[in-house]
Design a protein around this motif. Sequence first.
Motif, PDB file in Angstrom:
ATOM      1  N   VAL A   1      16.497  -4.277 -19.229  1.00 58.35           N
ATOM      2  CA  VAL A   1      17.852  -4.924 -19.055  1.00 58.35           C
ATOM      3  C   VAL A   1      18.368  -4.204 -17.578  1.00 58.35           C
ATOM      4  O   VAL A   1      18.469  -3.137 -17.496  1.00 58.35           O
ATOM      5  CB  VAL A   1      18.887  -4.564 -20.049  1.00 58.35           C
TER       6      VAL A   1
ATOM      7  N   GLY B   1      17.349  -1.072 -26.068  1.00 59.69           N
ATOM      8  CA  GLY B   1      16.437   0.191 -26.378  1.00 59.69           C
ATOM      9  C   GLY B   1      16.032   0.246 -27.601  1.00 59.69           C
ATOM     10  O   GLY B   1      16.672  -0.003 -28.906  1.00 59.69           O
TER      11      GLY B   1
ATOM     12  N   GLY C   1      11.383   5.348 -27.703  1.00 59.93           N
ATOM     13  CA  GLY C   1      12.246   5.887 -27.070  1.00 59.93           C
ATOM     14  C   GLY C   1      11.740   7.444 -26.820  1.00 59.93           C
ATOM     15  O   GLY C   1      10.601   7.893 -26.644  1.00 59.93           O
ATOM     16  N   LEU C   2      12.696   8.354 -27.010  1.00 62.42           N
ATOM     17  CA  LEU C   2      12.501   9.863 -26.892  1.00 62.42           C
ATOM     18  C   LEU C   2      11.623  10.325 -28.037  1.00 62.42           C
ATOM     19  O   LEU C   2      11.013  11.440 -27.892  1.00 62.42           O
ATOM     20  CB  LEU C   2      13.856  10.574 -27.124  1.00 62.42           C
TER      21      LEU C   2
ATOM     22  N   HIS D   1       9.540  17.232 -33.774  1.00 64.65           N
ATOM     23  CA  HIS D   1       9.100  18.431 -34.204  1.00 64.65           C
ATOM     24  C   HIS D   1       9.361  18.460 -35.792  1.00 64.65           C
ATOM     25  O   HIS D   1       8.554  18.765 -36.492  1.00 64.65           O
ATOM     26  CB  HIS D   1       9.614  19.623 -33.665  1.00 64.65           C
ATOM     27  N   ALA D   2      10.611  17.972 -36.123  1.00 64.91           N
ATOM     28  CA  ALA D   2      10.942  17.906 -37.558  1.00 64.91           C
ATOM     29  C   ALA D   2      11.963  16.864 -37.681  1.00 64.91           C
ATOM     30  O   ALA D   2      12.719  16.651 -36.988  1.00 64.91           O
ATOM     31  CB  ALA D   2      11.785  19.490 -37.839  1.00 64.91           C
TER      32      ALA D   2
ATOM     33  N   GLY E   1       8.998  13.924 -29.009  1.00 65.95           N
ATOM     34  CA  GLY E   1      10.119  13.800 -30.019  1.00 65.95           C
ATOM     35  C   GLY E   1      10.083  14.535 -31.099  1.00 65.95           C
ATOM     36  O   GLY E   1      10.868  15.805 -31.194  1.00 65.95           O
TER      37      GLY E   1
ATOM     38  N   GLY F   1      19.246  13.675 -32.270  1.00 62.43           N
ATOM     39  CA  GLY F   1      18.082  13.784 -33.317  1.00 62.43           C
ATOM     40  C   GLY F   1      17.835  12.316 -33.759  1.00 62.43           C
ATOM     41  O   GLY F   1      18.550  11.498 -33.656  1.00 62.43           O
ATOM     42  N   VAL F   2      16.808  12.593 -34.526  1.00 67.06           N
ATOM     43  CA  VAL F   2      16.238  11.104 -35.058  1.00 67.06           C
ATOM     44  C   VAL F   2      17.300  10.926 -36.197  1.00 67.06           C
ATOM     45  O   VAL F   2      17.765   9.677 -36.102  1.00 67.06           O
ATOM     46  CB  VAL F   2      14.818  11.554 -35.802  1.00 67.06           C
TER      47      VAL F   2
ATOM     48  N   HIS G   1      17.073   8.063 -19.207  1.00 66.97           N
ATOM     49  CA  HIS G   1      17.974   8.967 -19.260  1.00 66.97           C
ATOM     50  C   HIS G   1      17.891   9.946 -18.018  1.00 66.97           C
ATOM     51  O   HIS G   1      17.283  10.628 -17.751  1.00 66.97           O
ATOM     52  CB  HIS G   1      17.902   9.837 -20.565  1.00 66.97           C
TER      53      HIS G   1
ATOM     54  N   THR H   1      22.353   8.792 -28.609  1.00 67.55           N
ATOM     55  CA  THR H   1      22.494   9.860 -28.381  1.00 67.55           C
ATOM     56  C   THR H   1      24.133  10.060 -27.548  1.00 67.55           C
ATOM     57  O   THR H   1      24.770  10.988 -27.781  1.00 67.55           O
ATOM     58  CB  THR H   1      21.662  10.224 -27.117  1.00 67.55           C
TER      59      THR H   1
ATOM     60  N   SER I   1      18.102   4.695 -32.813  1.00 63.47           N
ATOM     61  CA  SER I   1      19.512   4.196 -32.872  1.00 63.47           C
ATOM     62  C   SER I   1      19.327   2.535 -32.917  1.00 63.47           C
ATOM     63  O   SER I   1      19.931   1.955 -33.393  1.00 63.47           O
ATOM     64  CB  SER I   1      20.480   4.645 -31.823  1.00 63.47           C
TER      65      SER I   1
ATOM     66  N   GLU J   1      13.506  -3.875 -25.057  1.00 61.72           N
ATOM     67  CA  GLU J   1      13.021  -2.515 -24.720  1.00 61.72           C
ATOM     68  C   GLU J   1      12.079  -2.667 -23.359  1.00 61.72           C
ATOM     69  O   GLU J   1      11.328  -3.533 -23.347  1.00 61.72           O
ATOM     70  CB  GLU J   1      12.002  -1.897 -25.973  1.00 61.72           C
TER      71      GLU J   1
HETATM   72  C1  FAD Z   1      10.595  17.061 -26.709  1.00 61.94           C
HETATM   73  C2  FAD Z   1      11.485  16.367 -27.722  1.00 61.94           C
HETATM   74  C3  FAD Z   1      11.642  17.101 -28.800  1.00 61.94           C
HETATM   75  C4  FAD Z   1      12.606  16.530 -29.882  1.00 61.94           C
HETATM   76  N1  FAD Z   1      12.529  17.018 -31.100  1.00 61.94           N
HETATM   77  C5  FAD Z   1      13.129  16.473 -32.078  1.00 61.94           C
HETATM   78  C6  FAD Z   1      12.875  16.924 -33.476  1.00 61.94           C
HETATM   79  O1  FAD Z   1      12.364  17.619 -33.653  1.00 61.94           O
HETATM   80  N2  FAD Z   1      13.933  16.375 -34.524  1.00 61.94           N
HETATM   81  C7  FAD Z   1      14.917  15.421 -34.152  1.00 61.94           C
HETATM   82  O2  FAD Z   1      15.642  15.000 -35.144  1.00 61.94           O
HETATM   83  N3  FAD Z   1      15.061  14.965 -32.778  1.00 61.94           N
HETATM   84  C8  FAD Z   1      14.333  15.553 -31.852  1.00 61.94           C
HETATM   85  N4  FAD Z   1      14.456  15.038 -30.591  1.00 61.94           N
HETATM   86  C9  FAD Z   1      15.319  14.098 -30.063  1.00 61.94           C
HETATM   87  C10 FAD Z   1      15.387  12.656 -30.608  1.00 61.94           C
HETATM   88  O3  FAD Z   1      13.960  12.140 -30.439  1.00 61.94           O
HETATM   89  C11 FAD Z   1      16.234  11.780 -29.884  1.00 61.94           C
HETATM   90  O4  FAD Z   1      17.641  12.540 -30.243  1.00 61.94           O
HETATM   91  C12 FAD Z   1      16.411  10.455 -30.824  1.00 61.94           C
HETATM   92  O5  FAD Z   1      15.105   9.968 -30.951  1.00 61.94           O
HETATM   93  C13 FAD Z   1      17.276   9.697 -29.777  1.00 61.94           C
HETATM   94  O6  FAD Z   1      17.474   8.151 -30.031  1.00 61.94           O
HETATM   95  P1  FAD Z   1      18.013   7.185 -29.164  1.00 61.94           P
HETATM   96  O7  FAD Z   1      18.217   5.993 -29.838  1.00 61.94           O
HETATM   97  O8  FAD Z   1      19.592   7.640 -29.099  1.00 61.94           O
HETATM   98  O9  FAD Z   1      17.845   7.258 -27.607  1.00 61.94           O
HETATM   99  P2  FAD Z   1      16.198   6.863 -27.073  1.00 61.94           P
HETATM  100  O10 FAD Z   1      15.397   7.454 -27.933  1.00 61.94           O
HETATM  101  O11 FAD Z   1      16.589   7.662 -25.626  1.00 61.94           O
HETATM  102  O12 FAD Z   1      16.104   5.351 -26.966  1.00 61.94           O
HETATM  103  C14 FAD Z   1      16.655   4.593 -25.829  1.00 61.94           C
HETATM  104  C15 FAD Z   1      15.928   3.415 -25.542  1.00 61.94           C
HETATM  105  O13 FAD Z   1      16.353   2.824 -24.579  1.00 61.94           O
HETATM  106  C16 FAD Z   1      15.400   2.160 -23.729  1.00 61.94           C
HETATM  107  N5  FAD Z   1      16.059   1.867 -22.538  1.00 61.94           N
HETATM  108  C17 FAD Z   1      16.738   2.432 -21.721  1.00 61.94           C
HETATM  109  N6  FAD Z   1      17.277   1.662 -20.663  1.00 61.94           N
HETATM  110  C18 FAD Z   1      16.995   0.543 -20.850  1.00 61.94           C
HETATM  111  C19 FAD Z   1      17.261  -0.588 -20.211  1.00 61.94           C
HETATM  112  N7  FAD Z   1      18.016  -1.178 -19.179  1.00 61.94           N
HETATM  113  N8  FAD Z   1      16.500  -1.948 -20.682  1.00 61.94           N
HETATM  114  C20 FAD Z   1      16.011  -1.715 -21.898  1.00 61.94           C
HETATM  115  N9  FAD Z   1      15.580  -0.610 -22.300  1.00 61.94           N
HETATM  116  C21 FAD Z   1      16.197   0.300 -22.094  1.00 61.94           C
HETATM  117  C22 FAD Z   1      14.463   3.410 -23.369  1.00 61.94           C
HETATM  118  O14 FAD Z   1      13.190   2.856 -22.838  1.00 61.94           O
HETATM  119  C23 FAD Z   1      14.440   4.027 -24.870  1.00 61.94           C
HETATM  120  O15 FAD Z   1      13.299   3.345 -25.478  1.00 61.94           O
HETATM  121  C24 FAD Z   1      13.441  15.462 -29.471  1.00 61.94           C
HETATM  122  C25 FAD Z   1      13.285  14.908 -28.252  1.00 61.94           C
HETATM  123  C26 FAD Z   1      12.383  15.334 -27.388  1.00 61.94           C
HETATM  124  C27 FAD Z   1      12.310  14.635 -25.924  1.00 61.94           C
END
Ligand code: FAD
Length: 470
Positions: A233, A9, A39-40, A56-57, A54, A446-447, A413, A440, A13, A32
């Motif tokens: 993957v 991913g 991602g999100l 907003h802030a 993703g 969050g970011v 997810h 997550t 993170s 990825e």
């Molecule tokens: C509408 C919305 C609004 C938001 N607003 C905010 C905000 O204002 N402020 C804030 O801080 N956060 C916000 N967030 C949350 C924030 O974006 C996420 O908490 C954070 O980006 C999560 O990151 P992550 O790395 O944990 O996971 P993810 O972003 O979910 O990344 C996981 C990645 O893994 C990849 N993946 C999954 N399975 C596989 C696989 N088998 N093989 C290869 N790749 C794979 C996915 O494609 C993805 O790119 C918001 C989210 C959304 C959806």
Amino acid sequence: MRYDALIIGAGMSGLAAGIRLAQAGKRVAILERHYLWGGLNSFYKRGGRRFETGLHALTNFAAKGTPNMPLTRILRQLRIPHEALRLAPQRRSITALRTSAGDTLRMSYSNDMALLRSEVARLFPSESAGFERLVAALPGYSGSSESDYAQSARARLADFVRDPLLAEMLMIAPLFYGSPTENDMSWAEYGILFRSIHLEGMARPEGGIKALLDLLIARFEQEGGELRMKSGVAAVMHDDGKVRGVRLDDGSELECERVLSSAGLVETEALCGRSVASEEDARIGRLSFLESCCVLDRAPQALGHDVTIVFYSDGERFRYERPEVPVEPRCGVITCPSNYELREPDREPFARVTCPANYGYWKGLSEESYAAEKARAVDTMLDTAETFSFPIRPHTVFRDSFTPRTIERYTGHRGGAVYGSPRKSRDGLTALRGLALIGTDQGLVGVIGAMLSGITIANRSLLEPAGGAA
Ligand SMILES: Cc1cc2nc3c(=O)[nH]c(=O)nc-3n(C[C@H](O)[C@H](O)[C@H](O)COP(=O)(O)OP(=O)(O)OC[C@H]3O[C@@H](n4cnc5c(N)ncnc54)[C@H](O)[C@@H]3O)c2cc1C
């Protein structure tokens, strides 16, 4: 060719973990599934315009040089100068709640806690002392006990705040910005979210998500990391309880010492060959959203709306839950990115409105009815959102929206669960040696939370011998 680490991913993170491992001289690749990173928290083009998902802030605002803050720590660990983020602080945000008598309470806050304090005193004069005791008692970022995780935030709030309306208002922004559970969260999570939103504050990198992602990708590649897009993957390969590598969607195999997965808890278990959880599995999160991005013909300020973010509840009970209907119009978040203190005004201002949505409904729709149902649901959302902000539709020149189905499709997810599973693996450990969870489902959302998670687990893996926990 054997990797020291493979990361599943390219979300926040995965990118942060990749930078840490590459900086330490490890042979590391981020895998990825999609053609875009983030991602999100990503971006896409529609109708010739760039849209964001993703962000907003960016929570946890810290001015340059502020010591011992999560943002300062992340930037130091990733070797990114603070000024490279070009952070524009929020002007002012509000939590708004409509009472049964039809009054709307509006509580403002900014990156200066004095504003929230004075608003509590203005709206709930007898609650000021209790509010101060609440702030003093909040759990910190580290060192929360198991009992802080076991206690309900709502129950603890009632120890400090007697007016149920203030208690409800103090739940709205923290729940919206990171609770994987419906209507309540743990006291420990509340402490983290309250601190990140109110004690530190909110900002936006000039240039939005893409600018932030560009920085992270550049750092990763400068350190010699390998970013492999369209490399889903399909399986994590293991022998005798120890990770051996991964098999990609195209059938090719990569060997490695460790895997760090941001795919999620049940999703990662499925990659390891555990049976795929059913949709009723309590470990699949129920919170997902419908979000509409409305491109405006003028800045919201020109329409009398200077608020950066509005968190609202059209009722005394805030319904942070999966609705029975396609979308829950009675609560939501309205974000106006041009209402940050930007140095360069947005060429095309827009407003984003986000409301809880029913995953099963959107997942089950046929292709033929999907677009029309989405347009109808967005209008339902905007009917209420406009009563808390400004007439958005008369000034909308283009609109694009995404549903829980889109979120699941582009992030993998299950259930389109934005804050992942209600069961977190806070130590990141899994049943396999050499496989750790990041992001997550490691418990930091969050970011900023996701980046901290990637850094923390990557740092731990650097201290452990090959074949260790992760
Ligand atoms: C509408 C919305 C609004 C938001 N607003 C905010 C905000 O204002 N402020 C804030 O801080 N956060 C916000 N967030 C949350 C924030 O974006 C996420 O908490 C954070 O980006 C999560 O990151 P992550 O790395 O944990 O996971 P993810 O972003 O979910 O990344 C996981 C990645 O893994 C990849 N993946 C999954 N399975 C596989 C696989 N088998 N093989 C290869 N790749 C794979 C996915 O494609 C993805 O790119 C918001 C989210 C959304 C959806």
